[in-house]
Design a protein around this motif. Structure first.
Motif, PDB file in Angstrom:
ATOM      1  N   LEU A  19      11.247  -2.389  12.658  1.00 21.30           N
ATOM      2  CA  LEU A  19      10.023  -2.818  12.773  1.00 21.30           C
ATOM      3  C   LEU A  19       8.887  -2.193  12.824  1.00 21.30           C
ATOM      4  CD1 LEU A  19       8.964  -5.675  13.824  1.00 21.30           C
ATOM      5  CD2 LEU A  19       9.337  -4.849  16.222  1.00 21.30           C
ATOM      6  N   LEU A  20       8.950  -0.772  13.111  1.00 22.27           N
ATOM      7  CA  LEU A  20       7.803   0.155  12.925  1.00 22.27           C
ATOM      8  C   LEU A  20       7.684   0.865  11.795  1.00 22.27           C
ATOM      9  CD1 LEU A  20       8.005   1.293  16.720  1.00 22.27           C
ATOM     10  CD2 LEU A  20       6.446  -0.347  15.655  1.00 22.27           C
ATOM     11  N   ASP A  21       8.229   0.486  10.903  1.00 21.78           N
ATOM     12  CA  ASP A  21       8.185   1.023   9.247  1.00 21.78           C
ATOM     13  C   ASP A  21       7.472   0.120   8.532  1.00 21.78           C
ATOM     14  OD1 ASP A  21       8.516   1.951   6.907  1.00 21.78           O
ATOM     15  OD2 ASP A  21      10.572   2.239   6.863  1.00 21.78           O
ATOM     16  N   PRO A  22       6.281   0.433   7.937  1.00 21.56           N
ATOM     17  CA  PRO A  22       5.308  -0.436   7.303  1.00 21.56           C
ATOM     18  C   PRO A  22       6.011  -1.093   5.876  1.00 21.56           C
ATOM     19  CG  PRO A  22       4.513   1.699   7.215  1.00 21.56           C
ATOM     20  CD  PRO A  22       5.391   1.594   8.038  1.00 21.56           C
ATOM     21  N   ARG A  49      -1.069  -4.192   7.849  1.00 21.40           N
ATOM     22  CA  ARG A  49      -2.315  -3.450   7.528  1.00 21.40           C
ATOM     23  C   ARG A  49      -2.962  -3.207   8.825  1.00 21.40           C
ATOM     24  NH1 ARG A  49      -5.475  -5.488   2.753  1.00 21.40           N
ATOM     25  NH2 ARG A  49      -5.269  -3.358   1.953  1.00 21.40           N
ATOM     26  N   GLN A  50      -3.104  -4.320   9.931  1.00 24.03           N
ATOM     27  CA  GLN A  50      -3.478  -4.085  10.967  1.00 24.03           C
ATOM     28  C   GLN A  50      -2.831  -3.165  11.975  1.00 24.03           C
ATOM     29  OE1 GLN A  50      -6.646  -5.392  11.689  1.00 24.03           O
ATOM     30  NE2 GLN A  50      -6.752  -5.887   9.540  1.00 24.03           N
ATOM     31  N   GLU A  56      -1.948   4.131   5.928  1.00 28.73           N
ATOM     32  CA  GLU A  56      -0.376   3.997   6.176  1.00 28.73           C
ATOM     33  C   GLU A  56       0.116   3.055   5.183  1.00 28.73           C
ATOM     34  OE1 GLU A  56       3.480   5.159   6.561  1.00 28.73           O
ATOM     35  OE2 GLU A  56       1.547   6.388   6.824  1.00 28.73           O
ATOM     36  N   PHE A  57      -0.767   1.884   5.246  1.00 24.80           N
ATOM     37  CA  PHE A  57      -0.502   0.455   4.484  1.00 24.80           C
ATOM     38  C   PHE A  57      -0.516   0.897   2.992  1.00 24.80           C
ATOM     39  CE2 PHE A  57      -1.845  -3.166   2.193  1.00 24.80           C
ATOM     40  CZ  PHE A  57      -0.868  -4.277   2.601  1.00 24.80           C
ATOM     41  N   ILE A  64       6.465   1.749  -2.229  1.00 21.62           N
ATOM     42  CA  ILE A  64       7.396   0.762  -2.777  1.00 21.62           C
ATOM     43  C   ILE A  64       7.295   0.443  -4.206  1.00 21.62           C
ATOM     44  CG2 ILE A  64       7.783  -1.795  -2.743  1.00 21.62           C
ATOM     45  CD1 ILE A  64       7.243  -1.598   0.470  1.00 21.62           C
ATOM     46  N   VAL A  65       5.884   0.535  -4.868  1.00 19.81           N
ATOM     47  CA  VAL A  65       5.796   0.412  -6.264  1.00 19.81           C
ATOM     48  C   VAL A  65       6.317   1.408  -6.972  1.00 19.81           C
ATOM     49  CG1 VAL A  65       3.714  -0.176  -7.689  1.00 19.81           C
ATOM     50  CG2 VAL A  65       3.765  -1.224  -5.609  1.00 19.81           C
ATOM     51  N   LEU A  66       5.884   2.603  -6.488  1.00 22.50           N
ATOM     52  CA  LEU A  66       6.337   3.510  -7.577  1.00 22.50           C
ATOM     53  C   LEU A  66       7.330   4.434  -7.229  1.00 22.50           C
ATOM     54  CD1 LEU A  66       2.565   5.139  -7.704  1.00 22.50           C
ATOM     55  CD2 LEU A  66       3.603   3.853  -9.461  1.00 22.50           C
ATOM     56  N   GLY A  67       8.110   4.162  -6.111  1.00 21.02           N
ATOM     57  CA  GLY A  67       9.447   4.724  -5.649  1.00 21.02           C
ATOM     58  C   GLY A  67       9.154   5.904  -4.669  1.00 21.02           C
ATOM     59  N   VAL A  68       9.705   5.808  -3.583  1.00 20.59           N
ATOM     60  CA  VAL A  68       9.794   7.242  -2.660  1.00 20.59           C
ATOM     61  C   VAL A  68      10.353   8.382  -3.612  1.00 20.59           C
ATOM     62  CG1 VAL A  68      10.804   8.074  -0.462  1.00 20.59           C
ATOM     63  CG2 VAL A  68      10.190   5.684  -0.611  1.00 20.59           C
ATOM     64  N   GLY A  69       9.788   9.732  -3.349  1.00 19.43           N
ATOM     65  CA  GLY A  69       9.769  10.562  -3.991  1.00 19.43           C
ATOM     66  C   GLY A  69       9.451  10.865  -5.262  1.00 19.43           C
TER      67      GLY A  69
END
Length: 159
Positions: A19-22, A49-50, A56-57, A64-69
């Motif tokens: 829940l606390l992960d954007p 976002r809020q 952070e958003f 997500i779009v470019l990939g983690v790492g």
């Protein structure tokens, strides 16, 4: 079960678990969108976002779009370094004597012309240039340790 419905079920599960992960919020928003639930998708993204803040958003969205790492992680690391450097410069300017700080802020930061700065400070244009030169000499001294530390961290990022 259609692929989009499976993705929505998976996103809902992840959302409940994290829940606390954007990123979980954004994945749920995307799954809702793909399932034609545009209003729900908007509200989940808006809430993220809020809840997490603009920076952070956007960082989560880039992951997500470019990939983690991937490129987003490297860019984020560089931006953190720039923020740190910017803060160090602002703090160094704040520690300058008042006349030095005023000359730097008015001329270099606000971009006012030298005659205007001189009139504001009740000094001659030559005196303003002298104040700026002395201010930059002090800033060089104050920021040398910061730059040395920063360059050592870039050579050895783990230490």
């Amino acid at each position: 079960m259609r692929e989009n419905e499976k993705q929505l079920a998976s996103a809902r599960r992840e959302f409940r678990e994290r829940l606390l992960d954007p990123r979980a919020h954004l994945r749920l928003s995307e799954a809702l969108w793909k399932n034609g639930r545009l209003v729900d998708s908007f509200y989940v993204a808006y809430a993220a976002r809020q809840l997490f803040g603009e920076e952070e958003f956007h960082r989560a969205h880039a992951d997500i779009v470019l990939g983690v790492g991937g490129p987003a992680t490297e860019l984020s690391r560089r931006l953190d370094g720039l923020r740190e450097a910017s803060l160090a410069v602002r703090e160094a300017i704040a520690r300058l004597p008042e006349a030095y700080r005023a000359a730097v802020e008015l001329y270099d930061i606000e971009g006012r012309d030298i005659a205007d700065v001189a009139a504001t400070l009740s000094r001659s244009p030559g005196a303003v240039h002298l104040l700026r030169n002395r201010a930059f000499a002090r800033l060089r001294e104050q920021l040398t340790a910061f730059v040395t530390n920063l360059s050592q961290r870039s050579v050895n990022p783990d230490g």
